[in-house]
Design an enzyme around this catalytic site. Sequence first.
Site, short mmCIF file in Angstrom:
data_model
loop_
_atom_site.label_atom_id
_atom_site.label_comp_id
_atom_site.label_asym_id
_atom_site.label_seq_id
_atom_site.Cartn_x
_atom_site.Cartn_y
_atom_site.Cartn_z
N ASP A 25 -8.60 5.15 0.19
CA ASP A 25 -7.31 5.68 0.59
C ASP A 25 -7.30 5.71 2.13
OD1 ASP A 25 -4.77 7.01 0.37
OD2 ASP A 25 -5.79 8.89 0.78
N ASP A 27 -4.78 8.06 4.54
CA ASP A 27 -4.48 9.35 5.17
C ASP A 27 -5.33 10.47 4.57
OD1 ASP A 27 -2.28 8.79 7.08
OD2 ASP A 27 -1.29 8.04 5.27
#
Length: 233
Positions: A25, A27
């Site tokens: 991922d 953020d």
Amino acid sequence: MSLSSSLLRPRPASAPPRIRAVAFDLDGLMFNTEVVFQLSGTELLRRRGKAPPPELWQQMMGRRAQEAFQAMIDLCGLNEPIPQLQVESEAIFNDLLEEHLRPMPGLMELLDLLEERQLPKAVATSSHRPYLQRLLGRFGLLERFDFTLTAEDVTHGKPHPEIYLKAAERHGVPPEEMLVLEDSENGARAAAAAGAYVIAIPHEFSHRHDFAAAKGVARSLLDPLIRDLVSPQ
């Protein structure tokens, strides 16, 4: 940040599959951008005489902008259209980003380790491509990933599994042989629904999320749990 030991899930009793690829991922997992998102979201609401309810960040985290701002509208009783809120929020965010942006602890070391062990790696994010390119480019990381998937590449956002199914397909491995590293409940649910091997790495804004979908919870990107999974078997 120190996480309570009660948060850490034990290693599964059964041996995990051989990990042949990794998906990150973006953020909150690779960079501390959740700090900036919350600062900018709080300022956006302050300008409207509102304060963020405690559940707002959990509902917004890990989701595409359209879905995240809809959650803000619903929870905070806003009556402005999403594009208007998004433009103002991005301006606030950009003003704060240069001052606050940092890689998450262990990111560079983990990338070095994966390259040493010749494991292909990708980024699968709910954010848009220009934003991803800006963050990775700032730290010279674009060329270190085999490919990236962003909001533009999927029809359904997390917690739908589409982005991680596409990541496994692009990697050319069965989902169960792809390690996914996530910091949010929505992201972990998406990866688990795709059949991937999910490890959650919570931070100060997501440590109360429900990570029951994950195979384990790590303290950082350099947790032995992750190092063991990417070691030769």
